[in-house]
Design an enzyme around this catalytic site. Structure first.
Site, PDB file in Angstrom:
ATOM      1  N   LYS A 280      48.514  96.952  18.173  1.00  0.00           N
ATOM      2  CA  LYS A 280      47.421  96.690  19.109  1.00  0.00           C
ATOM      3  C   LYS A 280      46.162  97.409  18.636  1.00  0.00           C
ATOM      4  O   LYS A 280      46.242  98.416  17.948  1.00  0.00           O
ATOM      5  CB  LYS A 280      47.772  97.253  20.497  1.00  0.00           C
ATOM      6  N   ASP A 350      54.469  92.432  19.097  1.00  0.00           N
ATOM      7  CA  ASP A 350      53.816  92.870  20.338  1.00  0.00           C
ATOM      8  C   ASP A 350      54.299  92.055  21.543  1.00  0.00           C
ATOM      9  O   ASP A 350      54.027  92.408  22.685  1.00  0.00           O
ATOM     10  CB  ASP A 350      52.297  92.763  20.194  1.00  0.00           C
ATOM     11  N   ARG A 354      59.583  90.489  26.375  1.00  0.00           N
ATOM     12  CA  ARG A 354      60.512  89.373  26.597  1.00  0.00           C
ATOM     13  C   ARG A 354      61.810  89.558  25.802  1.00  0.00           C
ATOM     14  O   ARG A 354      62.845  89.016  26.186  1.00  0.00           O
ATOM     15  CB  ARG A 354      59.817  88.042  26.254  1.00  0.00           C
TER      16      ARG A 354
HETATM   17  N1  BES Z   1      52.609  95.144  27.393  1.00  0.00           N
HETATM   18  C1  BES Z   1      51.877  94.022  26.931  1.00  0.00           C
HETATM   19  C2  BES Z   1      51.171  93.253  28.063  1.00  0.00           C
HETATM   20  C3  BES Z   1      50.091  93.988  28.806  1.00  0.00           C
HETATM   21  C4  BES Z   1      48.769  93.823  28.456  1.00  0.00           C
HETATM   22  C5  BES Z   1      50.389  94.789  29.886  1.00  0.00           C
HETATM   23  C6  BES Z   1      47.768  94.467  29.143  1.00  0.00           C
HETATM   24  C7  BES Z   1      49.386  95.432  30.599  1.00  0.00           C
HETATM   25  C8  BES Z   1      48.070  95.264  30.220  1.00  0.00           C
HETATM   26  C9  BES Z   1      52.817  93.055  26.226  1.00  0.00           C
HETATM   27  O1  BES Z   1      53.877  93.628  25.564  1.00  0.00           O
HETATM   28  C10 BES Z   1      52.014  92.339  25.185  1.00  0.00           C
HETATM   29  O2  BES Z   1      51.544  92.989  24.298  1.00  0.00           O
HETATM   30  N2  BES Z   1      51.901  91.007  25.307  1.00  0.00           N
HETATM   31  C11 BES Z   1      51.158  90.227  24.379  1.00  0.00           C
HETATM   32  C12 BES Z   1      51.932  88.960  24.162  1.00  0.00           C
HETATM   33  C13 BES Z   1      51.366  88.093  23.062  1.00  0.00           C
HETATM   34  C14 BES Z   1      51.547  88.775  21.725  1.00  0.00           C
HETATM   35  C15 BES Z   1      52.073  86.760  23.084  1.00  0.00           C
HETATM   36  C16 BES Z   1      49.783  89.938  24.957  1.00  0.00           C
HETATM   37  O3  BES Z   1      49.694  89.712  26.171  1.00  0.00           O
HETATM   38  O4  BES Z   1      48.827  89.996  24.216  1.00  0.00           O
HETATM   39 ZN    ZN Z   2      54.549  95.410  26.334  1.00  0.00          ZN
HETATM   40 MN    MN Z   3      53.425  94.257  23.613  1.00  0.00          MN
END
Ligand code: BES
Ligand code: ZN
Ligand code: MN
Length: 508
Positions: A280, A350, A354
């Site tokens: 990230k 990331d 899931r």
């Molecule tokens: N933990 C994050 C989602 C998240 C984002 C929670 C902001 C709280 C605040 C999750 O693991 C993630 O990174 N999701 C990705 C998925 C994508 C790679 C398909 C996302 O939402 O960018």
């Molecule tokens: Zn996450």
């Molecule tokens: Mn993530």
């Protein structure tokens, strides 16, 4: 480790001078023609004078306002607080959530005082319960890592709720007890979320679950990395591979003999989400300490149900790992085998939530519960779709509808979203059963479509009724405090899940 001092809630009637406190809180509403002083224990003369000077004092009645004035002789307190309750309509009683927020906001802003009397309109037991719940959630602070308590204000310890109903103790005690319990569960969830990732990692999270469960009729089982390997929990192991701190699966079971329903809850417990190799950006990454909020919610929900002694078999599955990049981490294009045998191509490390949730949902399915509800800070797309404060709920309509109704009753914001079938092909993999990323547009729903693939069949051969709640936004408040919410962890969704179970049992 997770210690929160609890607030004492009680109901008092009649003359407030007989039970003096450090502050008396009176409500002010936003009427169509300006501020309206709500029902209060002041003398008619004092109330009239006060009502006349509200506008000049800058009091509008807007939610979260809290003006402090010198106490009046009849107030039984050296300070009189005018607390905004938001919009009011003449002849219409304040809603429960408005009361919860007003009480919570006042108690939150009065930190530093010991005993506070709330004189908000409390005509029935439900109103008293809402005020009590708001107060319990407002009386919270996270100070575990301050080296000195100097300058820190202690949360209010004693809240007295002024109500004519106080004389009939039998009526109010159950409501006050439930409010205290809900407050405790929400605050314990907040504290777990607020813990820094240096201190809360898979092993210590599992220990915290055991600690919190002490003295309650629940069984806690922990899978360490060896047992996860032996039993084939490939999702949790895959995500945890990059970290020196080994992952865990924690099962928390409350199974009273008299149970009439069987509910499984699955929670995402990523103690820190760097994104892994699909790293990230650094801006705001610290917020990812809250990526275990779902697991904290399902844990504290089951503990609350146990403490309430409700006739439900409730099992929480906490899917816990730390998502780190390292030489040992999983790579984009790796393939994992989820518990039960389905394979997943990890195209983005990331999208880890899931993967751990898939293991948990399959494990929960094997016990044939009546319903599976999973709670996860799953996608940034949740924030795009519904904003900071409203959780998304997706899944079987019988469950999403009931969850929406329960959330409405509990005073929480959730909104049902669809599971469009055209999203499924976007998750097709060239090498495995499914890929962990798909269509970006509507990403919250794409993630839910992925999870649905792992929901097992019940004894009747049909897919087990299931719902997924994405709490990425509402679980963490990175803005200013509001209502009963503080900065950082909010503990959202505990109230909805407890209300949901109560509703299911009431329909039996
Ligand atoms: N933990 C994050 C989602 C998240 C984002 C929670 C902001 C709280 C605040 C999750 O693991 C993630 O990174 N999701 C990705 C998925 C994508 C790679 C398909 C996302 O939402 O960018
Ligand atoms: Zn996450
Ligand atoms: Mn993530």
């Amino acid at each position: 480790m997770v210690k929160n001092t609890e607030v004492k809630l009680s109901a008092v009637a009649g003359d407030v001078k007989k039970s003096p406190s450090d502050a008396l809180v009176v409500g002010v509403g936003q009427g169509t023609d300006g501020p309206v002083l709500l029902e209060n224990p002041l003398t008619a003369k004092a109330a009239e004078a006060l009502a006349d000077s509200l506008a000049a004092l800058g009091v509008t009645g807007a939610a979260d306002q809290a003006h402090r004035l010198p106490g009046l002789p009849e107030a039984g307190a050296p300070v009189l607080v005018l607390a905004g309750v938001g919009k009011v309509t003449p002849g219409t009683a304040l809603g429960e959530e408005a009361l919860r927020r007003a009480a919570g906001s006042a108690i939150r802003q009065l930190a530093g005082l010991g005993t506070v009397t709330l004189a908000l309109p409390a005509p029935d037991a439900a109103a008293v319960a809402a005020i009590a719940e708001g107060a319990a959630m407002g009386a919270y602070a996270y100070t575990e890592h301050r080296s000195s308590k100097d300058g820190l204000k202690e949360p209010v310890r004693n809240v007295r709720i002024l109500t004519d109903l106080a004389a009939s103790k039998g009526l109010l005690q159950p409501a006050l007890d439930r409010a205290a319990l809900i407050g405790k569960a929400v605050n314990a969830t907040r504290t777990l979320v607020n813990q820094p990732p240096s201190h809360l990692y898979p092993e210590t999270f599992a220990e915290a679950a055991k600690d919190l469960a002490k003295g309650l009729p629940v069984k806690v089982t922990v899978w360490d990395e060896k047992r996860l390997e032996k039993d084939g929990f490939g999702g949790i192991l895959g995500v945890g591979k990059g970290s020196t701190r080994q992952p865990r699966l924690v099962k928390v079971e409350y199974a009273p003999a008299k149970a009439t329903a069987k509910v499984a809850l699955v929670g995402k417990g990523i103690t820190f989400d760097t994104g892994g190799i699909s790293l990230k950006p650094h801006l705001g990454m610290g917020e990812m300490k809250s990526d275990m909020a779902g697991a904290a919610v399902v844990l504290n929900t089951v503990l609350a149900l146990a403490e309430m002694g409700l006739p439900v078999k409730a099992t929480a599955w906490l899917c816990i790992a730390e998502n780190m990049p390292s030489g040992a981490a999983q790579r984009p294009a790796d393939v994992l085998t989820i518990f039960g045998g389905k394979t997943v191509e990890v195209l983005n490390t990331d999208a880890e939530g899931r993967l751990v949730m898939a293991d948990g949902i399959v494990a929960a399915s094997e016990e044939h519960p009546d319903v599976i509800i999973d709670v996860a800070t799953l996608t940034g797309a949740q924030l795009i779709a519904l904003g900071n404060r409203t959780a998304g709920v997706m899944g079987s309509e019988s469950v999403t509808g009931a969850l929406k109704a329960a959330a409405d009753r509990a005073g929480e914001l959730v909104w049902p979203m669809p599971l469009p079938e055209e999203l499924r092909p976007s998750l097709d993999s060239q090498v495995a059963d499914i890929a962990n990323i798909g269509e970006r547009h509507g990403g919250m729903m794409t993630a839910a479509v992925f999870l649905k693939e792992f929901v097992g069949k019940g004894k009747n051969g049909e897919q087990i009724p299931w719902a997924h709640i994405d709490i990425a936004g509402p679980s963490f408040n990175n803005g200013s405090p509001y209502g009963y919410n503080h900065k950082q962890g909010t503990g959202c969704t505990v109230r909805t899940l407890v209300a949901y179970v109560e509703d299911v049992l009431a329909a039996k």
